[in-house]
Design a protein around this motif. Structure first.
Motif, mmCIF file in Angstrom:
data_model
loop_
_atom_site.group_PDB
_atom_site.id
_atom_site.type_symbol
_atom_site.label_atom_id
_atom_site.label_comp_id
_atom_site.label_asym_id
_atom_site.label_seq_id
_atom_site.Cartn_x
_atom_site.Cartn_y
_atom_site.Cartn_z
ATOM 1 N N PRO A 54 10.732 1.399 -0.069
ATOM 2 C CA PRO A 54 11.149 0.939 1.254
ATOM 3 C C PRO A 54 11.222 2.025 2.316
ATOM 4 O O PRO A 54 11.369 1.715 3.503
ATOM 5 C CB PRO A 54 12.556 0.382 0.984
ATOM 6 C CG PRO A 54 13.060 1.219 -0.152
ATOM 7 C CD PRO A 54 11.868 1.521 -1.000
ATOM 8 N N ASP A 55 11.129 3.291 1.911
ATOM 9 C CA ASP A 55 11.342 4.390 2.856
ATOM 10 C C ASP A 55 10.053 4.754 3.597
ATOM 11 O O ASP A 55 9.067 5.167 2.978
ATOM 12 C CB ASP A 55 11.868 5.613 2.109
ATOM 13 C CG ASP A 55 12.267 6.728 3.052
ATOM 14 O OD1 ASP A 55 11.421 7.576 3.350
ATOM 15 O OD2 ASP A 55 13.425 6.725 3.512
ATOM 16 N N LEU A 103 6.569 6.915 2.452
ATOM 17 C CA LEU A 103 5.228 6.339 2.520
ATOM 18 C C LEU A 103 4.309 7.202 3.373
ATOM 19 O O LEU A 103 3.127 7.394 3.039
ATOM 20 C CB LEU A 103 5.295 4.917 3.084
ATOM 21 C CG LEU A 103 5.924 3.889 2.134
ATOM 22 C CD1 LEU A 103 6.313 2.629 2.893
ATOM 23 C CD2 LEU A 103 4.976 3.555 0.990
ATOM 24 N N VAL A 104 4.829 7.745 4.489
ATOM 25 C CA VAL A 104 4.042 8.671 5.309
ATOM 26 C C VAL A 104 3.597 9.858 4.462
ATOM 27 O O VAL A 104 2.427 10.276 4.506
ATOM 28 C CB VAL A 104 4.852 9.149 6.532
ATOM 29 C CG1 VAL A 104 4.138 10.308 7.234
ATOM 30 C CG2 VAL A 104 5.062 8.011 7.523
ATOM 31 N N ALA A 105 4.519 10.408 3.680
ATOM 32 C CA ALA A 105 4.187 11.547 2.818
ATOM 33 C C ALA A 105 3.169 11.158 1.747
ATOM 34 O O ALA A 105 2.258 11.940 1.428
ATOM 35 C CB ALA A 105 5.463 12.086 2.167
ATOM 36 N N ARG A 153 0.868 2.688 9.735
ATOM 37 C CA ARG A 153 0.495 2.090 8.468
ATOM 38 C C ARG A 153 1.674 2.092 7.495
ATOM 39 O O ARG A 153 1.900 1.109 6.773
ATOM 40 C CB ARG A 153 -0.683 2.855 7.868
ATOM 41 C CG ARG A 153 -1.243 2.253 6.594
ATOM 42 C CD ARG A 153 -2.377 3.111 6.072
ATOM 43 N NE ARG A 153 -2.921 2.582 4.834
ATOM 44 C CZ ARG A 153 -3.790 3.240 4.060
ATOM 45 N NH1 ARG A 153 -4.229 4.439 4.432
ATOM 46 N NH2 ARG A 153 -4.238 2.708 2.945
ATOM 47 N N ALA A 154 2.438 3.178 7.491
ATOM 48 C CA ALA A 154 3.605 3.266 6.617
ATOM 49 C C ALA A 154 4.663 2.240 7.016
ATOM 50 O O ALA A 154 5.331 1.652 6.153
ATOM 51 C CB ALA A 154 4.176 4.676 6.653
ATOM 52 N N GLN A 155 4.832 2.019 8.317
ATOM 53 C CA GLN A 155 5.804 1.023 8.776
ATOM 54 C C GLN A 155 5.402 -0.378 8.322
ATOM 55 O O GLN A 155 6.241 -1.175 7.900
ATOM 56 C CB GLN A 155 5.920 1.085 10.292
ATOM 57 C CG GLN A 155 6.601 2.348 10.795
ATOM 58 C CD GLN A 155 6.512 2.508 12.302
ATOM 59 O OE1 GLN A 155 5.637 1.923 12.951
ATOM 60 N NE2 GLN A 155 7.402 3.297 12.870
ATOM 61 N N SER A 185 0.829 -1.201 0.000
ATOM 62 C CA SER A 185 0.000 0.000 0.000
ATOM 63 C C SER A 185 0.867 1.256 0.000
ATOM 64 O O SER A 185 1.909 1.311 0.644
ATOM 65 C CB SER A 185 -0.888 -0.018 1.253
ATOM 66 O OG SER A 185 -1.538 1.218 1.435
ATOM 67 N N GLY A 186 0.412 2.261 -0.752
ATOM 68 C CA GLY A 186 1.087 3.549 -0.738
ATOM 69 C C GLY A 186 2.265 3.686 -1.680
ATOM 70 O O GLY A 186 2.933 4.719 -1.692
ATOM 71 N N THR A 187 2.512 2.670 -2.502
ATOM 72 C CA THR A 187 3.671 2.720 -3.403
ATOM 73 C C THR A 187 3.348 3.338 -4.760
ATOM 74 O O THR A 187 4.256 3.578 -5.556
ATOM 75 C CB THR A 187 4.253 1.311 -3.614
ATOM 76 O OG1 THR A 187 3.229 0.429 -4.089
ATOM 77 C CG2 THR A 187 4.821 0.761 -2.313
#
Length: 205
Positions: A138-139, A143-145, A160-162, A17-19
């Motif tokens: 991987p960062d 992902l938070v951003a 969630r980003a972790q 998710s988020g990629t």
């Protein structure tokens, strides 16, 4: 970007998710002039057709609303288990597109490299017509951003980003084991062109 030729019938675009999978899948589908299937829609359909007793894993996040507070490693284990439970439905969808010779892009978090590496789906031989690419970011800070930009009202979704970073690392490792390409999400300005170049090269993906 001009229309591209393809040597595949089914393209699996996986990643955590988020990629940026959804953001990529639509221009990708336009370039190759094929429709999109979002795995999240399949999950919703299966959930509507089943009960938690029948498919406990596919209903897990709804029946365990506090699961987001579990350790990251445990959430990743659950994410993987849910993905594995969904595989028969995905195999049927892929098999149908192979049988009918109908091209499609399938994108989602629950696509597993082991699925992409299969030689047959629902009785249909893949014969190189199924290709896959896994997007990797991987960062955690990136992902938070990404979540902040996509869902500004949800606050800072660090946990969630972790989870996404850990799950994405796991997917990338499994993809490499199966010889499936892993595409780094950044630099974003070139992600689509890099993905298309990868797909336009015969016999890769």
């Amino acid at each position: 970007m001009s229309t591209g030729e393809r040597d595949w019938r089914v393209l699996l675009l996986g990643g955590a998710s988020g990629t940026g999978k959804s953001r990529l899948s639509y221009p990708l589908a336009r370039r190759y002039q094929v429709p999109i299937v979002e795995v999240d829609d399949l999950v919703l359909a299966v959930q509507r057709m089943t009960t938690p007793a029948q498919q406990p894993l596919l209903h897990y996040w709804d029946t365990h609303p506090d699961a987001a507070g579990l350790p990251v490693s445990r959430i990743v284990e659950l994410q993987t288990a849910v993905a594995q439970a969904l595989q028969p439905a995905l195999e049927a969808v892929i098999g149908n597109h192979l049988e009918t010779d109908t091209p499609v892009v399938i994108e989602g978090d629950y696509l597993l490299p082991a699925l992409a590496a299969q030689d047959s789906f629902a009785g249909q031989a893949a014969d190189g017509r199924v290709r896959a690419v896994f997007l990797h970011e991987p960062d955690v800070e990136r992902l938070v951003a990404n979540y902040r930009q996509r869902e500004p009202d949800e606050g800072e979704q660090r946990s969630r980003a972790q989870v996404s970073a850990r799950y994405g690392d796991w997917l990338a490792e499994r993809a490499a084991e199966h010889g499936i390409p892993v595409l780094t999400a950044r630099p974003w300005a070139t992600t689509l062109s890099r993905l298309c170049a990868l797909l336009d090269a015969p016999g890769t993906g």
